[in-house]
Design a protein around this motif. Structure first.
Motif, short mmCIF file in Angstrom:
data_model
loop_
_atom_site.label_atom_id
_atom_site.label_comp_id
_atom_site.label_asym_id
_atom_site.label_seq_id
_atom_site.Cartn_x
_atom_site.Cartn_y
_atom_site.Cartn_z
N LEU A 120 50.13 30.72 53.88
CA LEU A 120 49.34 31.85 54.38
C LEU A 120 47.98 31.89 53.70
CD1 LEU A 120 49.09 34.54 55.97
CD2 LEU A 120 50.13 35.67 53.98
N PHE A 121 47.95 31.67 52.39
CA PHE A 121 46.67 31.67 51.67
C PHE A 121 45.73 30.60 52.22
CE2 PHE A 121 44.03 29.62 48.48
CZ PHE A 121 43.22 30.67 48.10
N CYS A 122 46.26 29.40 52.45
CA CYS A 122 45.43 28.31 52.98
C CYS A 122 44.89 28.65 54.37
CB CYS A 122 46.23 27.00 53.02
SG CYS A 122 46.62 26.33 51.39
N ALA A 123 45.72 29.23 55.21
CA ALA A 123 45.31 29.56 56.57
C ALA A 123 44.19 30.58 56.58
CB ALA A 123 46.51 30.09 57.36
N ILE A 124 44.22 31.54 55.66
CA ILE A 124 43.19 32.58 55.60
C ILE A 124 42.00 32.14 54.75
CG2 ILE A 124 42.69 34.91 54.78
CD1 ILE A 124 45.48 35.72 55.66
N GLY A 125 42.31 31.51 53.61
CA GLY A 125 41.24 31.10 52.71
C GLY A 125 40.30 30.09 53.31
N VAL A 126 40.78 29.21 54.20
CA VAL A 126 39.93 28.18 54.78
C VAL A 126 38.85 28.80 55.68
CG1 VAL A 126 41.28 27.78 56.91
CG2 VAL A 126 40.04 25.86 55.83
N MET A 143 41.71 36.28 48.69
CA MET A 143 42.14 36.78 50.00
C MET A 143 41.36 38.04 50.37
SD MET A 143 44.88 35.05 51.36
CE MET A 143 46.33 35.96 51.88
N ARG A 144 41.18 38.94 49.43
CA ARG A 144 40.43 40.17 49.69
C ARG A 144 38.96 39.88 49.98
NH1 ARG A 144 43.28 42.42 45.30
NH2 ARG A 144 41.40 42.21 44.04
N ASP A 145 38.40 38.94 49.20
CA ASP A 145 36.98 38.61 49.38
C ASP A 145 36.71 37.97 50.75
OD1 ASP A 145 36.57 39.57 46.84
OD2 ASP A 145 36.52 37.59 45.88
N VAL A 146 37.61 37.10 51.19
CA VAL A 146 37.40 36.38 52.45
C VAL A 146 37.56 37.30 53.65
CG1 VAL A 146 38.39 34.60 53.97
CG2 VAL A 146 38.03 34.11 51.54
N THR A 147 38.57 38.15 53.61
CA THR A 147 38.87 39.01 54.78
C THR A 147 38.15 40.34 54.74
OG1 THR A 147 40.82 39.99 53.71
CG2 THR A 147 41.16 37.96 54.98
N GLY A 148 37.75 40.78 53.54
CA GLY A 148 37.16 42.11 53.42
C GLY A 148 38.17 43.22 53.54
N GLN A 149 39.45 42.84 53.54
CA GLN A 149 40.53 43.82 53.66
C GLN A 149 41.48 43.68 52.47
OE1 GLN A 149 42.47 43.08 57.39
NE2 GLN A 149 40.59 43.21 58.59
N THR A 150 42.09 44.78 52.12
CA THR A 150 43.02 44.75 50.99
C THR A 150 44.42 44.31 51.41
OG1 THR A 150 43.59 47.08 51.33
CG2 THR A 150 41.76 46.59 49.82
N PHE A 151 44.71 44.37 52.73
CA PHE A 151 46.07 44.10 53.19
C PHE A 151 46.55 42.70 52.80
CE2 PHE A 151 48.76 42.08 56.44
CZ PHE A 151 49.90 42.84 56.30
#
Length: 489
Positions: free
Chosen positions: A219-225, A317-325
């Protein structure tokens, strides 16, 4: 001329006078056949064989995956910059050479003692004791270090869900702004409760936690990329090869645990077949995930912005998405994942002490088997309390490096042991053989020494004090109580 057939002049010579000298006693070896024959037998009972290939592989992955990525990545990136991916590869290669040697010995000598028992069969009791003492440092301190990281992610989770965090005084050890790290103690006690129930039950719980752990990293890789910036890799090796090496030595901490399956040698259904497979399979999976996650992490966040915070991935994860979820979700997965490391490494520690106790080198209480669960319960209780208090009182950075040096020393001895056993027992059945021996074991030995040399002087001082304390204990206790010691009348 003397009569060669004449009896000795002093026919009253005592058995004690005829006994071997101290040098011979320190080099006494435990026959491989005896090691295997005694497998599973402890004070008051025997361990139960319940673990198959799947469970053994999950034990190794559970003990390994997550430690470096979830805990030490934020500490390693400032040392190597974007080249931290190369540091992971170097640490992985060091682990691979040693893993090959572990795989051969685990299939040949399937007992709980892991590298301690391998050294006992090949290099003698004193070297075996030193190796076992290093394993006590490796496993015991690793449990404490990982437990500290668990507390960091627990705070991330609490902050993201209910908006509160545990006060620093109760969530950090002395020296890190706290008084007592309560979460670290709690996770060790939870792992202890699982281990008390039995090996099979612990393996089932660990399998669930490992699946959660792998899902979290994917999940981290999918969002972090999505936040990947190629510019973050422009100055790939800003601190030179010395920085890469230093980070590699620190990150080797993240590979500690692949040998955990070898400590389950007496609880595996088909140890000689399954142990080598579990060790190699787990290392391949772990290395691939580490390199992938590290590459995505550095691509998503400039290396100079990394801090030594143990919750680095959740912050990305928070920095990339701008969301805390998403960061909160990763923190939840990390809480589960890191708990599995504590569980499996604590398991390995208890089995090492079980084997050493059976040989008489540590008190018998560590090899006492509970009649119902067929586990060393008293051993588990003592080790858990010790590791829990250690986790609550010592800062993480010091723990990680102390663990690495003890592990590297033990791994170096395993590479020697596989070569010695090839020479002394060439015809012994082996379900796995290290290719290109003795070249690859020699490379493994050399890599271990090189990475030990990359560690700080303070770490070497701690290691030296630990070794000195171990030798004092051995000569005061184990030397005379060893089951290989000559009986005194």
């Amino acid at each position: 001329m003397l009569d060669q057939g004449a009896p000795p002049q002093n026919s009253g010579q005592t058995a004690a006078q005829a006994s071997p000298g101290i040098g011979a006693r320190l080099m006494r070896r435990k026959p491989v056949e005896r090691l295997v024959e005694e497998g599973g037998q402890g004070e008051g009972g025997s361990l139960r064989r319940t673990l198959g290939l799947w469970q053994l592989t999950m034990i190794s992955i559970g003990a390994t995956l997550g430690t470096g990525i979830f805990v030490v990545l934020g500490e390693a990136v400032p040392k190597a910059g974007p080249a931290v991916t190369l540091s992971f590869v170097i640490a992985g290669l060091t682990a691979l050479f040693s893993a090959l040697s572990y795989a051969e010995l685990a299939g040949t000598i399937p007992v709980s003692g892991s590298s301690y028992s391998y050294a006992y069969a090949t290099m003698g009791e004193l070297i075996a004791w030193i190796c076992g003492w290093c394993l006590v440092l490796e496993y015991g301190v690793s449990v404490a270090a990982v437990a500290v990281g668990w507390g960091e992610y627990l705070n991330e989770l609490l902050d993201g869900t209910i908006g509160v965090t545990i006060p620093a005084a109760l969530s950090a050890p002395p020296g890190d702004g706290g008084v007592f790290n309560l979460p670290a103690l709690i996770v060790v006690l939870l792992a202890m409760a699982f281990l008390m129930g039995g090996a099979r039950e612990s393996a089932r719980a660990n399998t669930v936690m490992v699946i959660v752990k792998i899902a979290a990293l994917v999940l981290f890789c999918a969002i972090g990329v999505q936040g990947f910036r190629s510019g973050n890799y422009e100055n790939f090796m800003p601190l030179g090869m010395a920085g890469v090496s230093a980070a590699g030595a620190t990150l080797f901490f993240s590979y500690i645990g692949f040998d955990a399956a070898s400590t389950a040698g007496e609880e595996a259904k088909n140890a000689q077949r399954d142990l080598p497979r579990a060790i190699m399979l787990s290392l391949v999976i772990v290395t691939a995930l580490y390199v992938l996650v590290a590459a995505v992490a550095v691509g998503a966040k400039p290396w100079k912005n990394f801090t030594d915070s143990e919750a680095a991935l959740a912050q990305i994860m928070r920095d990339v998405t701008g969301q805390t979820f998403w960061g909160t979700l990763l923190a939840f997965c990390a809480v589960i994942a890191i708990a599995s490391v504590v569980l499996t490494v604590l398991y390995g520690q208890t089995r090492i002490l079980f084997a050493m106790s059976r040989d008489g080198l540590v008190p018998k209480v560590f090899s006492k088997v509970h009649p119902k669960t067929k586990t060393p319960r008293t051993n588990t209780l003592i080790v858990s309390l010790f590791c829990g208090v250690l986790a609550a009182a010592i800062p993480l950075g010091q723990l990680a490096d102390a663990t690495s040096i003890g592990t590297l020393f033990a791994f170096a001895l395993v590479n020697v042991a596989v070569v010695v056993l090839r020479r002394t027992k060439p015809d012994m059945p082996r379900t796995f053989r290290v290719p290109l021996s003795p070249v690859l074991p020699a490379l493994g030995f050399g890599f271990c020494l090189w990475m030990m040399g990359s560690l700080s002087a303070v770490t070497w001082v701690v290691f030296g004090v630990w070794m000195a304390a171990g030798l004092v204990f051995y000569f005061l206790y184990g030397y005379r109580r060893s089951r290989l010691a000559p009986s005194e009348k």
